[in-house]
Design an enzyme around this catalytic site. Structure first.
Site, mmCIF file in Angstrom:
data_model
loop_
_atom_site.group_PDB
_atom_site.id
_atom_site.type_symbol
_atom_site.label_atom_id
_atom_site.label_comp_id
_atom_site.label_asym_id
_atom_site.label_seq_id
_atom_site.Cartn_x
_atom_site.Cartn_y
_atom_site.Cartn_z
ATOM 1 C CD GLU A 56 -2.859 -1.266 2.336
ATOM 2 O OE1 GLU A 56 -3.972 -1.803 2.206
ATOM 3 O OE2 GLU A 56 -2.428 -0.851 3.433
ATOM 4 C CG ASP A 91 -12.121 -7.513 -0.165
ATOM 5 O OD1 ASP A 91 -13.157 -7.519 0.534
ATOM 6 O OD2 ASP A 91 -11.045 -7.029 0.236
ATOM 7 C CB ILE A 120 -15.647 -7.584 6.791
ATOM 8 C CG1 ILE A 120 -15.302 -6.764 8.049
ATOM 9 C CG2 ILE A 120 -17.159 -7.814 6.689
ATOM 10 C CD1 ILE A 120 -15.628 -7.443 9.358
#
Length: 233
Positions: free
Chosen positions: A12, A201, A156
């Site tokens: 990142e 995602d 999640i």
């Protein structure tokens, strides 16, 4: 002006680090800081590590040692809103914790005691981002969206996780693991902040496969958007 930029993972921050003509690396308590220039601006870039504690530790060290006048968070997120696709960018106007519950004492779900229920992104930076990205994404198959990002110390992907988050935050746009902690520290140090994440995602049962496949795309999208923003600050 010194601008602080924070990403959790090497992937990142890699593009931003590589865009620095020269880099000074400083490691404090496991947090990796890279000092240099990006788009002609003085930048302290932090690879914080994953999760809320790492993010808060790194942001606190950044605020105390380097005194940034602005903090920007880059990286990936899981899309929760309908219509989001991998590669889309989320600019957060509000942030909340999705795994804090002291409602028994009268606090809002997600609210840390004596802290705000939501952390607000800087209005001036949000306006700049909105103007820039409207033009930037005009010819792209991806888009920029604005809204609530919810932070959890969990990846999640399960239906029960979705249900809990949507019950308390029906307008959630995306989920991730650091942004609210960064926002809380920025709030406590009175530093304007902005969260810019790209969707890696869709926070569903295919999320782990999608994340591994698209993390580099998401990191590139987020970092490229930040570089465009830096040109206007």
């Amino acid at each position: 002006m010194t601008i602080g930029i924070i990403g959790a993972m090497e992937e990142e921050v890699e593009l931003l680090k590589n865009s620095m003509p020269s880099v000074e690396e400083i490691v404090i308590g496991g947090a990796k800081f890279y000092v240099g220039e990006v788009a002609g601006k003085e930048v302290v870039l932090l690879e914080s590590g994953i999760g809320k504690v790492n993010a808060a530790l790194g942001t606190t060290l950044m605020a105390d040692r380097f005194k940034p006048e602005v903090i920007i968070n880059t990286g990936s997120a899981g899309g929760m809103a309908e219509g989001l696709a991998v590669g889309d960018v989320i600019i957060s106007d509000r942030l909340a914790y999705g795994d804090v519950d002291v409602t028994e004492f009268g606090y809002t779900y997600g609210q840390v005691p004596r802290m705000p229920a939501f952390y607000q992104g800087d209005a001036v930076l949000l306006k700049k981002a909105e103007t820039i990205y409207r033009e930037y994404f005009a010819a792209s198959e991806n888009k920029a969206v604005y809204g609530l990002v919810v932070t959890n110390d969990s990846f999640i992907m399960r239906p029960d996780q979705h249900e809990t988050i949507r019950t308390f935050f029906p307008d959630v746009k995306a989920v991730e693991m650091e942004a609210a902690a960064i926002a809380q520290v920025a709030y406590q140090f009175d530093i304007p902040f902005l969260i810019i994440r790209a969707i890696s995602d869709l926070a569903n049962q295919e999320a782990t496969i999608s994340f591994d496949e698209f993390i580099h795309l998401a990191a590139k999208q987020s970092a490229t958007c930040i570089i465009e923003l830096l040109k206007t600050i």
